[in-house]
Design a protein around this motif. Structure first.
Motif, PDB file in Angstrom:
ATOM      1  N   VAL A  67      56.834  27.844   1.092  1.00  0.00           N
ATOM      2  CA  VAL A  67      58.180  27.363   0.588  1.00  0.00           C
ATOM      3  C   VAL A  67      58.853  28.712   0.418  1.00  0.00           C
ATOM      4  O   VAL A  67      60.386  28.650   0.779  1.00  0.00           O
ATOM      5  CB  VAL A  67      58.124  26.288  -0.486  1.00  0.00           C
ATOM      6  CG1 VAL A  67      59.480  26.188  -0.981  1.00  0.00           C
ATOM      7  CG2 VAL A  67      57.645  25.000   0.201  1.00  0.00           C
ATOM      8  N   ILE A  68      58.388  29.505  -0.341  1.00  0.00           N
ATOM      9  CA  ILE A  68      59.092  30.633  -0.891  1.00  0.00           C
ATOM     10  C   ILE A  68      59.396  31.476   0.096  1.00  0.00           C
ATOM     11  O   ILE A  68      60.702  32.065   0.283  1.00  0.00           O
ATOM     12  CB  ILE A  68      58.265  31.582  -1.965  1.00  0.00           C
ATOM     13  CG1 ILE A  68      58.176  30.723  -3.154  1.00  0.00           C
ATOM     14  CG2 ILE A  68      59.102  32.742  -2.291  1.00  0.00           C
ATOM     15  CD1 ILE A  68      57.353  31.184  -4.169  1.00  0.00           C
ATOM     16  N   SER A  69      58.678  31.834   1.116  1.00  0.00           N
ATOM     17  CA  SER A  69      58.991  32.698   2.152  1.00  0.00           C
ATOM     18  C   SER A  69      60.049  31.930   3.045  1.00  0.00           C
ATOM     19  O   SER A  69      61.037  32.454   3.434  1.00  0.00           O
ATOM     20  CB  SER A  69      58.018  33.214   3.073  1.00  0.00           C
ATOM     21  OG  SER A  69      57.247  32.136   3.546  1.00  0.00           O
ATOM     22  N   PRO A 102      63.162  32.193  12.710  1.00  0.00           N
ATOM     23  CA  PRO A 102      62.424  33.305  11.689  1.00  0.00           C
ATOM     24  C   PRO A 102      61.886  32.800  10.350  1.00  0.00           C
ATOM     25  O   PRO A 102      60.936  33.383  10.064  1.00  0.00           O
ATOM     26  CB  PRO A 102      63.462  34.722  11.659  1.00  0.00           C
ATOM     27  CG  PRO A 102      64.822  33.872  11.880  1.00  0.00           C
ATOM     28  CD  PRO A 102      64.734  32.825  12.683  1.00  0.00           C
ATOM     29  N   ALA A 103      62.649  31.721   9.693  1.00  0.00           N
ATOM     30  CA  ALA A 103      62.291  31.691   8.414  1.00  0.00           C
ATOM     31  C   ALA A 103      61.337  30.659   8.747  1.00  0.00           C
ATOM     32  O   ALA A 103      60.034  30.690   8.024  1.00  0.00           O
ATOM     33  CB  ALA A 103      63.517  30.660   7.798  1.00  0.00           C
ATOM     34  N   VAL A 104      61.052  29.628   9.635  1.00  0.00           N
ATOM     35  CA  VAL A 104      59.781  28.850   9.873  1.00  0.00           C
ATOM     36  C   VAL A 104      58.789  29.677  10.175  1.00  0.00           C
ATOM     37  O   VAL A 104      57.593  29.474   9.965  1.00  0.00           O
ATOM     38  CB  VAL A 104      60.291  27.788  10.648  1.00  0.00           C
ATOM     39  CG1 VAL A 104      58.868  26.908  10.779  1.00  0.00           C
ATOM     40  CG2 VAL A 104      61.339  26.750   9.959  1.00  0.00           C
ATOM     41  N   ALA A 105      58.964  30.667  11.192  1.00  0.00           N
ATOM     42  CA  ALA A 105      57.864  31.294  11.753  1.00  0.00           C
ATOM     43  C   ALA A 105      56.940  32.275  10.671  1.00  0.00           C
ATOM     44  O   ALA A 105      55.727  32.064  10.697  1.00  0.00           O
ATOM     45  CB  ALA A 105      58.153  32.168  12.906  1.00  0.00           C
ATOM     46  N   SER A 106      57.913  32.774   9.974  1.00  0.00           N
ATOM     47  CA  SER A 106      57.181  33.670   8.854  1.00  0.00           C
ATOM     48  C   SER A 106      56.720  32.647   7.811  1.00  0.00           C
ATOM     49  O   SER A 106      55.575  33.454   7.412  1.00  0.00           O
ATOM     50  CB  SER A 106      58.357  34.484   8.115  1.00  0.00           C
ATOM     51  OG  SER A 106      59.260  33.645   7.577  1.00  0.00           O
ATOM     52  N   ASN A 111      51.653  30.664   5.505  1.00  0.00           N
ATOM     53  CA  ASN A 111      50.838  29.669   5.085  1.00  0.00           C
ATOM     54  C   ASN A 111      49.376  29.688   5.853  1.00  0.00           C
ATOM     55  O   ASN A 111      48.222  29.358   4.681  1.00  0.00           O
ATOM     56  CB  ASN A 111      51.253  28.304   5.615  1.00  0.00           C
ATOM     57  CG  ASN A 111      50.583  27.006   5.368  1.00  0.00           C
ATOM     58  OD1 ASN A 111      49.629  26.744   6.308  1.00  0.00           O
ATOM     59  ND2 ASN A 111      51.011  26.327   4.183  1.00  0.00           N
ATOM     60  N   VAL A 112      49.161  30.030   6.853  1.00  0.00           N
ATOM     61  CA  VAL A 112      48.015  30.526   7.595  1.00  0.00           C
ATOM     62  C   VAL A 112      47.026  31.387   6.597  1.00  0.00           C
ATOM     63  O   VAL A 112      45.980  31.282   6.373  1.00  0.00           O
ATOM     64  CB  VAL A 112      47.960  30.819   8.984  1.00  0.00           C
ATOM     65  CG1 VAL A 112      46.799  31.128   9.529  1.00  0.00           C
ATOM     66  CG2 VAL A 112      48.543  29.620   9.741  1.00  0.00           C
ATOM     67  N   LEU A 150      49.509  33.228  15.667  1.00  0.00           N
ATOM     68  CA  LEU A 150      50.389  33.104  16.993  1.00  0.00           C
ATOM     69  C   LEU A 150      50.825  31.851  17.501  1.00  0.00           C
ATOM     70  O   LEU A 150      51.748  31.623  17.905  1.00  0.00           O
ATOM     71  CB  LEU A 150      49.746  33.940  18.152  1.00  0.00           C
ATOM     72  CG  LEU A 150      49.563  35.484  18.034  1.00  0.00           C
ATOM     73  CD1 LEU A 150      48.538  36.038  19.084  1.00  0.00           C
ATOM     74  CD2 LEU A 150      50.722  36.130  17.914  1.00  0.00           C
ATOM     75  N   THR A 151      49.982  30.821  17.416  1.00  0.00           N
ATOM     76  CA  THR A 151      50.209  29.606  17.856  1.00  0.00           C
ATOM     77  C   THR A 151      51.298  29.000  16.774  1.00  0.00           C
ATOM     78  O   THR A 151      52.403  28.360  17.297  1.00  0.00           O
ATOM     79  CB  THR A 151      49.113  28.580  17.707  1.00  0.00           C
ATOM     80  OG1 THR A 151      47.912  29.315  18.622  1.00  0.00           O
ATOM     81  CG2 THR A 151      49.229  27.344  18.148  1.00  0.00           C
ATOM     82  N   ARG A 152      51.272  29.123  15.654  1.00  0.00           N
ATOM     83  CA  ARG A 152      52.257  28.610  14.545  1.00  0.00           C
ATOM     84  C   ARG A 152      53.633  29.562  14.843  1.00  0.00           C
ATOM     85  O   ARG A 152      54.581  28.847  14.422  1.00  0.00           O
ATOM     86  CB  ARG A 152      51.655  28.985  13.009  1.00  0.00           C
ATOM     87  CG  ARG A 152      50.479  28.296  13.039  1.00  0.00           C
ATOM     88  CD  ARG A 152      50.673  26.762  12.592  1.00  0.00           C
ATOM     89  NE  ARG A 152      51.450  26.482  11.412  1.00  0.00           N
ATOM     90  CZ  ARG A 152      50.935  26.068   9.998  1.00  0.00           C
ATOM     91  NH1 ARG A 152      49.739  26.237   9.879  1.00  0.00           N
ATOM     92  NH2 ARG A 152      51.788  26.273   9.164  1.00  0.00           N
ATOM     93  N   VAL A 153      53.514  30.513  15.445  1.00  0.00           N
ATOM     94  CA  VAL A 153      54.776  31.165  15.650  1.00  0.00           C
ATOM     95  C   VAL A 153      55.346  30.678  16.991  1.00  0.00           C
ATOM     96  O   VAL A 153      56.663  30.420  17.067  1.00  0.00           O
ATOM     97  CB  VAL A 153      54.680  32.731  15.895  1.00  0.00           C
ATOM     98  CG1 VAL A 153      56.077  33.464  16.306  1.00  0.00           C
ATOM     99  CG2 VAL A 153      54.187  33.311  14.593  1.00  0.00           C
TER     100      VAL A 153
END
Length: 255
Positions: A67-69, A102-106, A111-112, A150-153
């Motif tokens: 959430v913070i990132s 970029p917000a969601v990917a980071s 998270n992972v 990588l999958t989450r990106v």
């Protein structure tokens, strides 16, 4: 069920639509990023490794980190775009639509890493071709973590990049210019189509049971088996790996 992988698209699409709404305010940016990471956290918890109980603090740490990132990057990029004097209003609006990615990917990577950091310290189980446990490998854990990250990106890439491109073209059509009320329904359909395309592609990017040569692993792992390769479970796009339940000989498959 809302937090199973089969429910990821119908329950996640409204959030994606909210993330991609134009002319976001600071409050709306924070709200949609928070809601998205909250949904992801619930999916992570519902698909956790129930055979290996984890403390609640582990999930809370991953949730707060994500959430913070996500919020800090989204807000920071929006502020930078607003201060970019060289952008025309139309260009500024277009660029802002790409901020969620970029917000969601980071946040997904954060998270992972936070929720699976214990695997890097303790290692994950590796199996031979017959399904026999060979040992616990930290090197295999690094490979599994990298593949999952990588999958989450890759997952949010089509979802948060394609719709802004498609909508920027559709908005110029005579139909949508004459009927602006259709913009939101059309954007919802575009997001739904992108989500339906991205999820199976992201899950299939790497095999769930990945193979690695024993020569690349710790010496004690190589000495413990005569097999040239061993397999490990990288986990799903969620933060916890799946392992076979006691009494079952097959690995679970997500449809």
């Amino acid at each position: 069920m809302p937090f199973r992988m089969s429910g990821y698209i119908p329950f996640g699409t409204p959030i994606v639509v909210g993330l991609l709404l134009p002319n976001q305010t600071l409050a709306s940016t924070v709200f949609w990023q928070w809601l998205n990471q909250s949904h992801n956290a619930c999916v992570n918890y519902a698909n956790r490794n129930a055979t290996k109980p984890s403390p609640a603090s582990k999930f809370i740490q991953g949730y707060l980190g994500a959430v913070i990132s996500a919020v800090s990057i989204a807000v920071g990029l929006n502020v930078l775009v607003q201060k970019a004097n060289k952008f025309t209003p139309a260009t500024r609006l277009l660029v802002q639509r790409f901020v969620p990615f970029p917000a969601v990917a980071s946040a997904n990577i954060c998270n992972v890493v936070l929720m699976r950091y214990g695997e890097l310290e303790e290692g994950i189980d590796v199996l031979d071709g017959d399904g026999n446990l060979v040992g616990s490998s930290k090197i295999a854990a690094r490979h599994a973590l990298l593949e999952t990250a990588l999958t989450r990106v890759v997952l949010p890439m089509p979802i948060l990049v394609l719709p802004p491109i498609v909508m920027s073209m559709l908005e110029k059509t005579a139909l949508l210019q004459a009927r602006p009320r259709l913009l939101l329904p059309v954007q919802s359909l575009v997001c739904l189509a992108a989500f339906g395309l991205a999820l199976p592609l992201a899950i299939s990017l790497f095999p769930q049971m990945s193979e690695i040569e024993t020569s690349q692993l710790e010496p004690e792992i190589a000495r413990a088996t005569s097999s040239r390769t061993v397999v490990y479970n990288k986990g799903l796009i969620t933060s916890e790996p799946w392992w076979p339940l006691p009494g079952y000989s097959s690995w679970p498959v997500v449809a």
